[in-house]
Design a protein around this motif. Structure first.
Motif, PDB file in Angstrom:
ATOM      1  N   UNK A  23       0.839  -1.192   0.000  1.00 28.01           N
ATOM      2  CA  UNK A  23       0.000   0.000   0.000  1.00 28.01           C
ATOM      3  C   UNK A  23       0.876   1.246   0.000  1.00 28.01           C
ATOM      4  N   UNK A  24       0.460   2.232  -0.765  1.00 26.08           N
ATOM      5  CA  UNK A  24       1.188   3.500  -0.802  1.00 26.08           C
ATOM      6  C   UNK A  24       1.251   4.089   0.601  1.00 26.08           C
ATOM      7  N   UNK A  25       2.429   4.568   0.978  1.00 23.01           N
ATOM      8  CA  UNK A  25       2.608   5.200   2.274  1.00 23.01           C
ATOM      9  C   UNK A  25       2.968   4.248   3.397  1.00 23.01           C
ATOM     10  N   UNK A  26       3.086   2.958   3.092  1.00 22.74           N
ATOM     11  CA  UNK A  26       3.488   1.988   4.108  1.00 22.74           C
ATOM     12  C   UNK A  26       4.873   1.453   3.791  1.00 22.74           C
ATOM     13  N   UNK A  27       5.463   0.825   4.786  1.00 21.24           N
ATOM     14  CA  UNK A  27       6.797   0.247   4.608  1.00 21.24           C
ATOM     15  C   UNK A  27       6.755  -1.263   4.786  1.00 21.24           C
ATOM     16  N   UNK A  28       5.622  -1.861   4.458  1.00 19.93           N
ATOM     17  CA  UNK A  28       5.470  -3.304   4.638  1.00 19.93           C
ATOM     18  C   UNK A  28       6.542  -4.042   3.844  1.00 19.93           C
ATOM     19  N   UNK A  29       7.352  -4.877   4.504  1.00 15.71           N
ATOM     20  CA  UNK A  29       8.498  -5.488   3.820  1.00 15.71           C
ATOM     21  C   UNK A  29       8.100  -6.663   2.939  1.00 15.71           C
ATOM     22  N   UNK A  30       8.917  -6.904   1.926  1.00 22.09           N
ATOM     23  CA  UNK A  30       8.749  -8.068   1.066  1.00 22.09           C
ATOM     24  C   UNK A  30       9.213  -9.324   1.809  1.00 22.09           C
ATOM     25  N   UNK A  31       8.608 -10.455   1.494  1.00 18.54           N
ATOM     26  CA  UNK A  31       9.040 -11.714   2.086  1.00 18.54           C
ATOM     27  C   UNK A  31      10.315 -12.212   1.412  1.00 18.54           C
ATOM     28  N   UNK A  32      11.080 -13.079   2.104  1.00 23.04           N
ATOM     29  CA  UNK A  32      12.266 -13.666   1.460  1.00 23.04           C
ATOM     30  C   UNK A  32      11.867 -14.575   0.301  1.00 23.04           C
ATOM     31  N   UNK A  33      12.777 -14.818  -0.642  1.00 21.61           N
ATOM     32  CA  UNK A  33      12.488 -15.786  -1.700  1.00 21.61           C
ATOM     33  C   UNK A  33      12.156 -17.155  -1.104  1.00 21.61           C
ATOM     34  N   UNK A  34      11.237 -17.868  -1.753  1.00 22.20           N
ATOM     35  CA  UNK A  34      10.807 -19.166  -1.250  1.00 22.20           C
ATOM     36  C   UNK A  34      11.907 -20.200  -1.484  1.00 22.20           C
ATOM     37  N   UNK A  35      12.104 -21.097  -0.517  1.00 17.10           N
ATOM     38  CA  UNK A  35      13.090 -22.166  -0.613  1.00 17.10           C
ATOM     39  C   UNK A  35      12.447 -23.499  -0.270  1.00 17.10           C
ATOM     40  N   UNK A  36      13.115 -24.585  -0.649  1.00 19.52           N
ATOM     41  CA  UNK A  36      12.626 -25.917  -0.294  1.00 19.52           C
ATOM     42  C   UNK A  36      12.597 -26.079   1.218  1.00 19.52           C
ATOM     43  N   UNK A  37      13.649 -25.619   1.906  1.00 18.80           N
ATOM     44  CA  UNK A  37      13.710 -25.793   3.360  1.00 18.80           C
ATOM     45  C   UNK A  37      12.564 -25.079   4.063  1.00 18.80           C
ATOM     46  N   UNK A  38      12.085 -23.966   3.496  1.00 20.47           N
ATOM     47  CA  UNK A  38      10.951 -23.250   4.098  1.00 20.47           C
ATOM     48  C   UNK A  38       9.651 -24.037   3.967  1.00 20.47           C
ATOM     49  N   UNK A  39       9.581 -24.925   2.970  1.00 20.01           N
ATOM     50  CA  UNK A  39       8.360 -25.705   2.738  1.00 20.01           C
ATOM     51  C   UNK A  39       8.350 -27.020   3.514  1.00 20.01           C
ATOM     52  N   UNK A  40       9.521 -27.532   3.846  1.00 17.62           N
ATOM     53  CA  UNK A  40       9.590 -28.833   4.511  1.00 17.62           C
ATOM     54  C   UNK A  40       8.887 -28.763   5.866  1.00 17.62           C
ATOM     55  N   UNK A  41       8.041 -29.747   6.135  1.00 20.60           N
ATOM     56  CA  UNK A  41       7.316 -29.806   7.400  1.00 20.60           C
ATOM     57  C   UNK A  41       5.914 -30.328   7.178  1.00 20.60           C
ATOM     58  N   UNK A  42       5.100 -30.241   8.217  1.00 22.44           N
ATOM     59  CA  UNK A  42       3.698 -30.650   8.162  1.00 22.44           C
ATOM     60  C   UNK A  42       2.824 -29.420   8.269  1.00 22.44           C
ATOM     61  N   UNK A  43       1.917 -29.288   7.315  1.00 19.90           N
ATOM     62  CA  UNK A  43       1.038 -28.122   7.219  1.00 19.90           C
ATOM     63  C   UNK A  43      -0.410 -28.571   7.402  1.00 19.90           C
ATOM     64  N   UNK A  44      -1.078 -28.010   8.395  1.00 18.03           N
ATOM     65  CA  UNK A  44      -2.499 -28.269   8.620  1.00 18.03           C
ATOM     66  C   UNK A  44      -3.296 -27.069   8.113  1.00 18.03           C
ATOM     67  N   UNK A  45      -4.351 -27.346   7.346  1.00 26.67           N
ATOM     68  CA  UNK A  45      -5.039 -26.225   6.722  1.00 26.67           C
ATOM     69  C   UNK A  45      -6.544 -26.383   6.652  1.00 26.67           C
ATOM     70  N   UNK A  46      -7.162 -25.290   6.197  1.00 31.23           N
ATOM     71  CA  UNK A  46      -8.590 -25.245   5.904  1.00 31.23           C
ATOM     72  C   UNK A  46      -8.735 -24.861   4.431  1.00 31.23           C
TER      73      UNK A  46
END
Length: 272
Positions: free
Chosen positions: A131-154
């Protein structure tokens, strides 16, 4: 909250960039951008203004202005502000594709997947905005290690034929074994496992039909067939890792005739 109200969650001035990528995920061109979504007539109409700039800050093209008071058949929104719009029918010798959009606080992420007239994946555009006027940071690039794990969802599924939406619990387990990624998805009456060859920021799946997941900047991912399969159901998917333990995925499903049948939003938490 109805579809129009969910669209209104996206109102604002969004500054960012349009990054055009090759089918392999290599950057081709990056253009700064400003997208304005404003409500008119007490939010009964929307005006969208898209301005893209050259790297030196000058306007690359005249602004593109769109106004609308209804939503097209191929677009659906969720109560998070997430949405997707795209082709409702694949046909030979025609262009085909979809846009996916996510909203989290003062940031948006959008992804466009396009196929050429020979049904081959041709281009991906990654759109990162704040949004204009905010400093909300970008997320890091996605990696395999960031995805590894168990994800519970809806999972919430909206249907093209306007039948009642469906909700379901999901469980996704992702493991890395050497240069391969193994994932197991469980849901109501469904258990499905697949594996992919890890090649840097590309994951190659061979089950069913050849497809790939690209791991992209800002925590984004793009999952597509390499070529739209014939006489076979398929899906297009985009994901956004919003925090290390929170991810959203949007999935457009098509039947064996190439007809769009549903859109699913999965909101999942890493639990292990």
């Amino acid at each position: 909250m109805n579809q129009w109200d969910q669209l209104l969650l996206n109102l604002g001035i969004w500054e960012g960039s349009f990054t055009r990528l090759s089918p392999n995920g290599d950057p081709i061109q990056d253009e700064p951008s400003c997208v304005t979504l404003e409500g008119l007539d007490e939010n009964r109409r929307i005006r969208q203004t898209i301005q893209r700039f050259s790297p030196d800050g000058t306007a690359a093209d005249p602004p593109k202005v769109l106004e609308y008071a209804t939503l097209g058949r191929g677009v659906c929104f969720f109560d998070t502000g997430a949405f997707s719009q795209g082709s409702i029918q694949y046909g030979p010798f025609s262009e085909f594709g979809a846009e996916f959009g996510f909203l989290a606080g003062d940031r948006r992420l959008r992804l466009v997947q396009l196929f050429d007239r020979e049904a081959r994946l041709a281009q991906i555009t990654l759109i990162r905005e704040k949004r204009q006027g905010t400093a909300a940071p970008e997320r890091p690039p996605l990696t395999v290690s960031a995805l590894v794990g168990t994800w519970q969802g809806e999972a919430t599924t909206l249907y093209a034929d306007l039948r009642n939406p469906e909700q379901a619990h999901t469980s996704l387990t992702i493991q890395q074994q050497g240069d391969r990624l193994i994932q197991t998805l469980q849901g109501p009456g469904v258990q499905f496992s697949s594996s992919a060859q890890i090649n840097g920021s590309r994951l190659h799946f061979e089950q069913g039909y050849p497809s790939q997941v690209l791991l992209l900047p800002d925590g984004a991912s793009s999952h597509t067939p390499l070529t739209v399969p014939r006489d076979q159901s398929f899906l297009l998917e985009a994901g956004w890792l919003i925090t290390p333990t929170l991810r959203q995925r949007l999935i457009r499903r098509y039947d064996a005739r190439g007809t769009w049948i549903s859109l699913t939003l999965v909101v999942e938490q890493k639990v292990a």
